[in-house]
Design an enzyme around this catalytic site. Structure first.
Site, mmCIF file in Angstrom:
data_model
loop_
_atom_site.group_PDB
_atom_site.id
_atom_site.type_symbol
_atom_site.label_atom_id
_atom_site.label_comp_id
_atom_site.label_asym_id
_atom_site.label_seq_id
_atom_site.Cartn_x
_atom_site.Cartn_y
_atom_site.Cartn_z
ATOM 1 N N ARG A 259 0.836 -1.200 0.000
ATOM 2 C CA ARG A 259 0.000 0.000 0.000
ATOM 3 C C ARG A 259 0.873 1.253 0.000
ATOM 4 N NH1 ARG A 259 -2.458 -3.551 3.678
ATOM 5 N NH2 ARG A 259 -4.528 -4.265 3.005
ATOM 6 N N ARG B 181 -1.152 -3.416 -7.044
ATOM 7 C CA ARG B 181 -1.607 -4.516 -6.186
ATOM 8 C C ARG B 181 -2.599 -5.415 -6.924
ATOM 9 N NH1 ARG B 181 -1.042 -4.428 -0.841
ATOM 10 N NH2 ARG B 181 -3.189 -5.005 -0.333
ATOM 11 N N HIS C 191 -1.865 2.264 -6.677
ATOM 12 C CA HIS C 191 -2.561 1.184 -5.988
ATOM 13 C C HIS C 191 -2.925 0.059 -6.946
ATOM 14 C CE1 HIS C 191 -4.703 -0.112 -2.320
ATOM 15 N NE2 HIS C 191 -5.536 -0.704 -3.163
ATOM 16 N N TYR D 160 -7.415 -19.655 13.816
ATOM 17 C CA TYR D 160 -6.535 -20.786 13.570
ATOM 18 C C TYR D 160 -5.321 -20.435 12.714
ATOM 19 C CZ TYR D 160 -10.034 -23.888 15.575
ATOM 20 O OH TYR D 160 -10.903 -24.500 16.436
ATOM 21 N N HIS E 207 -4.056 -8.796 3.597
ATOM 22 C CA HIS E 207 -5.495 -8.707 3.788
ATOM 23 C C HIS E 207 -5.857 -9.418 5.078
ATOM 24 C CE1 HIS E 207 -6.354 -8.148 -0.790
ATOM 25 N NE2 HIS E 207 -6.009 -7.027 -0.189
ATOM 26 N N LYS F 150 -2.064 -2.370 7.688
ATOM 27 C CA LYS F 150 -3.441 -2.288 8.159
ATOM 28 C C LYS F 150 -3.807 -3.453 9.075
ATOM 29 C CE LYS F 150 -5.859 0.521 4.746
ATOM 30 N NZ LYS F 150 -7.020 0.585 3.847
#
Length: 440
Positions: free
Chosen positions: A246, A353, A350, A387, A377, A285
């Site tokens: 990013r 990506r 951007h 998990y 993400h 993020k």
């Protein structure tokens, strides 16, 4: 039930002495003077509520409240009961309304913010408070919360909307709805006027960041290579294509985050603030996490060239005139425009990506989880996240980054599809893919 007895006299009240146990001096019709072992005397009244239950209320301390005053208060209670009014409930409601009447929207909002901050990241809590102070409190903060109606709550939202910041307006609308919902639960308001705000602000149509089709990779890389602007800008654009992070993750990077010998870049979730630079604490993020970016040999080479330009500074992508500040957030897109691209319809920083993600998925070589982890993400399925949050897929992600850089190199002269490139040396990678699926 009230009891029939001889009325009290002032002298009897005055001469009552404390004993080891509390005792009562009855005046009749439910009124009595309670004498405590510590010598305190107080008036009490037992009565029957309109619903048939027994009630007990107090009239104050003797001699501040004399016998005549206590009898007058008893008479007031009897009159209220005759009208079907419970004096205790009425007293409680009066106290509540008095407290609420003096409670401003700002005080209620600050209490809400304090409670919610325990669940939020510090940066987010700071942003929410800043928006309330900037957009809401100046207009309705001093108003009593019980006096606010839907139209009052609309004022700050409409003011934000006029400035064109629809996203902020939507967020502030959510704050108002949450604040007023909590106020109703706390019985500070009888009805929630924020309920009718729903639909007031129309969410803008989602416009995906433009990205070039992979078939134009040769053209893109040629234009980057022949870019005649600042050398650091050219290297930054090319590195951004190779690492596809990013813009804030890239711009605010410090050299201390890199280990070029090991070929790794660790992006923290929060960075040290830079004086006079808004949002400079931004990292990944993924709150509470470090995002690891394995660096391909090509990316390391680009970083070594950048280090020759900015290695003496803390910031990797230092500004030209003020190296203690990062390059502008518009630098990459500005360079792309100078290369002849429309950054609103063709390609923006951007968009790198999207290009990388689509190529990696189309190749069919990698697990979806590893790709998502490399894209940093957040896992939306909370059960699944519990998990896999520690599963870094480092080995597979390093191969992903190396292969993406090699794919870019293969697309310098002519276009090669991800599927074609994957099948050139697909056997070894297929084994890794099978191992990865077993790990999942």
């Amino acid at each position: 039930m009230s009891r029939t007895t001889a009325p009290l006299s002032d002298s009897a009240c005055r001469s009552a002495r404390p004993t080891d146990h509390a005792y009562k001096l009855f005046d009749g019709d439910g009124l009595y003077l309670l004498v405590q072992p510590n010598g305190r005397k107080g008036w009490r009244l037992r009565y029957v509520k309109p619903d048939g239950r027994e009630g007990l209320t107090s009239f104050g301390s003797y001699p501040v409240v004399g016998l005549a005053d206590a009898r007058n208060k008893r008479l007031e209670v009897k009159r209220m009961l005759a009208k079907g009014i419970d004096p205790i409930e009425t007293k409680h409601q009066a106290k509540t309304q008095a407290a609420i009447k003096g409670r401003t929207f700002e005080s209620a909002a600050l209490d809400w913010h304090k409670a919610m901050s325990a669940k939020w990241a510090p940066g987010h809590a700071k942003t929410v408070l800043s928006r309330l102070k900037t957009h809401v409190f100046p207009l309705i903060g001093a108003r009593s919360i019980v006096d606010l109606d839907t139209h009052d709550l609309m004022q700050p939202l409409e003011a934000i909307q006029k400035r064109g910041t629809i996203d902020v307006a939507l967020r502030v609308q959510n704050y108002l709805q949450s604040i007023m919902r909590e106020a109703k639960r706390a019985r500070q308001i009888a009805a929630n006027p924020a309920s009718d705000l729903e639909g007031l602000i129309k969410a803008p149509r989602v416009i995906h960041r433009p990205a070039l089709p992979l078939s134009r990779l040769p053209e893109l890389q040629e234009r980057i290579d022949t870019y005649r602007g600042r050398a650091l800008t050219r290297l930054t654009v090319m590195l951004s294509l190779h690492v596809f992070v990013r813009s804030s993750e890239l711009r605010f990077a410090r050299w201390s985050e890199f280990d070029l010998k090991r070929g790794t870049w660790e992006i923290p979730d929060t960075r040290p603030a830079l004086d006079g630079v808004p949002f400079s604490t931004r990292g990944t993020k993924m709150a509470g996490d470090i995002h690891l970016v394995p660096l391909s040999p090509q990316a390391v080479t680009l970083l070594e060239q950048i280090h020759a330009l900015t290695g003496k500074f803390d910031l990797v992508f230092a500004g030209d005139a003020k190296p203690w500040k990062p390059m502008s957030e518009n630098t990459v897109n500005s360079a792309l425009r100078k290369m002849g691209y429309d950054t609103k319809t063709e390609i923006c920083g951007h968009g790198f990506r999207s290009m990388a993600c689509s190529a990696l998925i189309e190749s069919g070589l990698w697990s979806e989880t590893a790709i998502e982890r490399q894209m940093s993400h957040k896992e939306r399925n909370n059960v699944r996240a519990a998990y896999i949050h520690k599963a870094e897929f480092i080995e597979e992600r390093r191969l992903i980054m190396n292969r993406w850089s090699r794919y870019l190199e293969a697309n310098r002269q002519e276009h090669v599809t991800p599927h074609e490139f994957a099948n050139q040396t697909g056997t070894n990678v297929t084994r890794l893919k099978a191992k990865s699926r077993l790990r999942e």
